[in-house]
Design a protein around this motif. Structure first.
Motif, short mmCIF file in Angstrom:
data_model
loop_
_atom_site.label_atom_id
_atom_site.label_comp_id
_atom_site.label_asym_id
_atom_site.label_seq_id
_atom_site.Cartn_x
_atom_site.Cartn_y
_atom_site.Cartn_z
N GLU A 32 -6.74 7.34 2.71
CA GLU A 32 -6.35 6.80 1.40
C GLU A 32 -4.84 6.11 1.26
O GLU A 32 -4.55 5.34 0.36
CB GLU A 32 -6.25 8.10 0.36
N TRP A 44 -1.58 7.29 1.19
CA TRP A 44 -0.73 7.95 -0.16
C TRP A 44 0.54 7.24 -0.05
O TRP A 44 1.12 7.15 -1.11
CB TRP A 44 -1.00 9.35 0.12
N TRP A 71 -3.50 3.66 -6.81
CA TRP A 71 -4.80 4.27 -6.47
C TRP A 71 -4.48 5.73 -6.31
O TRP A 71 -5.66 6.35 -6.17
CB TRP A 71 -5.49 3.60 -5.15
N ASN A 72 -3.42 5.96 -6.40
CA ASN A 72 -3.12 7.72 -6.04
C ASN A 72 -2.95 8.19 -7.32
O ASN A 72 -1.99 8.78 -7.52
CB ASN A 72 -1.79 7.85 -5.26
#
Length: 188
Positions: free
Chosen positions: A27, A29, A126-127
């Motif tokens: 992801e 992050w 998007w986190n």
């Protein structure tokens, strides 16, 4: 929680391992290159933080294992001495246990003791888990995200504010009028 200044040699390797693990998650992050600092660089970083009155690093540990870390650093500019930046990472297998919240509470305590009235952090849009955590703690979203080199044009950019809906977007071009940015003022 452990104030990092009191940690010994093996902890630096654990901090590097944590950062590499979080930075390597699919992801993405955190903003990181393919590698984090070396253990020696991490040791130097922590020692410099320990000597600096306007910075701190905290670690959440359990049975000698690093679960999370947080870095705090006050802005150096005189006009923004009331602001400090924070960075937080929690190991994937320990998320959802309240560790991030505990570190955020420690950050607020540090800020109060240091005369800091605003804590800032950077989170990728998007986190969503982190955004929910920070917003539940009272943090607010502010500022624009800027993408440069839009459409392959070196001077084109898009600035966005917000997420979900509505999102405000601006498409612009640096130097659409030659030297305007350097002269300042409005075009006529």
């Amino acid at each position: 929680l452990v104030w990092l200044a009191f940690l010994g040699g093996a902890w630096f390797a654990a901090l590097v391992t944590l950062a590499e693990a979080v930075g390597g998650e699919e992801e993405r992050w955190i903003l990181s290159s393919d590698t984090w600092r070396t253990i020696a660089d991490e040791r130097r970083y922590v020692k410099s933080v320990y000597r600096h009155p306007d910075a701190a690093v905290l670690v959440a540990e359990e049975d000698g294992h690093v679960l999370a870390r947080m870095s705090l650093s006050r802005d150096r500019h005189a006009a923004s001495r009331h602001v400090a930046d924070l960075g937080l990472m929690v190991a994937a297998e320990h998320r959802g246990r309240g560790i991030g919240r505990l570190l955020l509470e420690a950050a607020v305590d540090w800020a109060r003791m240091s005369g800091v009235t605003k804590l800032e952090l950077h989170v990728f849009p998007w986190n969503e888990p982190a955004l929910r955590q920070y917003e539940s703690f009272g943090f607010e979203r502010e500022g624009f995200r800027i993408a440069r080199n839009v459409g392959g044009m070196a001077t084109a950019f898009v600035a966005e504010w917000g997420s979900g809906g509505p999102v405000v977007g601006i498409l612009g071009e640096f130097d659409a009028l030659p030297d305007l940015a350097r002269r300042g003022g409005a075009a006529r």
